[in-house]
Scaffold this motif. Structure first.
Motif, short mmCIF file in Angstrom:
data_model
loop_
_atom_site.label_atom_id
_atom_site.label_comp_id
_atom_site.label_asym_id
_atom_site.label_seq_id
_atom_site.Cartn_x
_atom_site.Cartn_y
_atom_site.Cartn_z
N THR A 81 -8.56 86.73 -71.23
CA THR A 81 -8.17 85.96 -72.24
C THR A 81 -6.90 86.42 -72.36
O THR A 81 -5.91 86.24 -73.31
CB THR A 81 -8.57 86.75 -73.49
N GLY A 82 -6.25 87.16 -70.96
CA GLY A 82 -4.26 87.63 -71.44
C GLY A 82 -4.19 88.48 -72.80
O GLY A 82 -3.17 88.77 -73.17
N SER A 83 -5.44 89.27 -73.44
CA SER A 83 -5.18 89.67 -74.49
C SER A 83 -5.44 91.37 -74.22
O SER A 83 -5.79 91.90 -73.14
CB SER A 83 -6.60 89.95 -75.72
N ARG A 84 -4.90 92.61 -75.11
CA ARG A 84 -4.17 94.17 -74.69
C ARG A 84 -5.61 94.69 -75.27
O ARG A 84 -5.83 94.36 -76.43
CB ARG A 84 -3.00 94.02 -75.03
N ILE A 85 -6.60 94.57 -74.30
CA ILE A 85 -7.61 95.80 -75.18
C ILE A 85 -7.96 97.29 -75.03
O ILE A 85 -8.58 97.62 -76.25
CB ILE A 85 -9.35 95.28 -74.24
N HIS A 86 -6.80 97.81 -75.05
CA HIS A 86 -6.78 98.94 -74.73
C HIS A 86 -5.15 99.46 -75.05
O HIS A 86 -4.73 99.20 -73.81
CB HIS A 86 -7.68 100.32 -74.11
N THR A 87 -5.35 100.68 -75.38
CA THR A 87 -3.72 101.31 -74.90
C THR A 87 -4.18 102.88 -74.41
O THR A 87 -4.85 104.03 -75.56
CB THR A 87 -2.69 101.14 -76.07
N PHE A 88 -4.17 103.49 -73.46
CA PHE A 88 -4.71 104.82 -72.50
C PHE A 88 -3.28 105.41 -72.95
O PHE A 88 -1.81 105.29 -73.24
CB PHE A 88 -4.73 105.27 -71.26
N THR A 89 -3.67 106.57 -73.83
CA THR A 89 -1.99 108.17 -74.21
C THR A 89 -3.06 109.10 -73.86
O THR A 89 -4.06 109.69 -73.62
CB THR A 89 -1.85 107.84 -75.82
N GLY A 90 -1.55 109.91 -73.04
CA GLY A 90 -2.18 111.27 -72.95
C GLY A 90 -0.93 111.30 -71.45
O GLY A 90 -1.18 112.93 -71.44
N HIS A 91 -0.24 110.88 -70.97
CA HIS A 91 0.38 111.04 -70.13
C HIS A 91 1.55 111.45 -71.43
O HIS A 91 2.19 111.87 -72.42
CB HIS A 91 1.17 109.85 -69.77
N TRP A 92 2.67 113.04 -70.00
CA TRP A 92 3.95 113.20 -70.80
C TRP A 92 4.86 112.68 -69.69
O TRP A 92 5.90 113.86 -69.82
CB TRP A 92 3.26 114.57 -69.96
N GLY A 93 5.00 111.95 -68.80
CA GLY A 93 6.18 111.34 -68.99
C GLY A 93 5.95 110.04 -68.77
O GLY A 93 5.00 109.54 -68.86
N ARG A 94 6.95 108.83 -67.66
CA ARG A 94 6.65 107.57 -68.25
C ARG A 94 5.64 107.55 -66.30
O ARG A 94 5.73 108.12 -65.74
CB ARG A 94 8.20 107.23 -67.39
N VAL A 95 4.81 106.43 -66.87
CA VAL A 95 3.78 106.30 -65.98
C VAL A 95 4.21 105.09 -64.63
O VAL A 95 4.48 104.45 -64.45
CB VAL A 95 2.43 105.25 -66.38
N ASN A 96 4.03 106.55 -63.06
CA ASN A 96 5.09 105.59 -62.27
C ASN A 96 4.23 104.57 -62.00
O ASN A 96 4.15 103.69 -60.64
CB ASN A 96 5.31 106.60 -61.42
N ALA A 97 2.65 105.18 -61.69
CA ALA A 97 1.71 104.22 -60.44
C ALA A 97 0.00 103.93 -61.28
O ALA A 97 0.23 105.68 -61.87
CB ALA A 97 1.79 105.41 -59.34
#
Length: 146
Positions: free
Chosen positions: A61-77
């Motif tokens: 569908t191309g829709s965003r279904i969730h946003t994970f949070t909990g990092h303390w810096g940019r997500v690299n991989a």
């Protein structure tokens, strides 16, 4: 077969590999995209962002279904386990987070690097995870019994 590309402008483009044409563009609201990866079954796409979040997208569908949070810096991989139930995320501040994809919760936080974790990969059986840090440390860790 699809290919995903992320951009500094916050868009993610899904490409049809056979035709070379754009299938659709996903808009992450201007959040710079550092990394993208498909789930093993190809139904989900995860995107890691500069603002420390991870987007989970429904490919069909191309829709965003969730946003994970909990990092303390940019997500690299990002990487999905072979069965697609776990996702690992590496970030700028030396740790790796394991997520339960279905429950959308943190399962574990792996600490052991002194430098920025830049890449990671699951073993084919999903019981090990390799993580590698950058030039500050130049270290690879194999995590077992995940």
């Amino acid at each position: 077969m699809l290919l995903a590309s992320g951009s500094r402008d916050g868009t993610i483009v899904l490409w049809n590999v056979r035709t070379g044409k754009e299938r659709c563009t996903l808009n992450s609201n201007g959040l710079l995209v550092n990394t993208v990866t498909f789930s093993p079954d190809g139904k989900l796409l995860a995107s890691g962002h500069f603002d420390q979040t991870i987007g989970l997208w429904d490919v069909e569908t191309g829709s965003r279904i969730h946003t994970f949070t909990g990092h303390w810096g940019r997500v690299n991989a990002l990487a999905f386990s072979p069965d697609g139930t776990t996702m690992a995320s590496a970030h700028f501040e030396n740790t790796v987070v394991l997520w339960d994809v279905g429950q959308r919760t943190i399962v574990d936080i792996l600490k052991g690097h002194r430098g920025r974790v830049l890449t990671l990969a699951f073993s084919p059986d999903g019981h090990k995870l390799a993580t590698a840090s950058g030039k500050e440390e130049n270290k690879i860790i194999i995590w077992q019994k995940l």
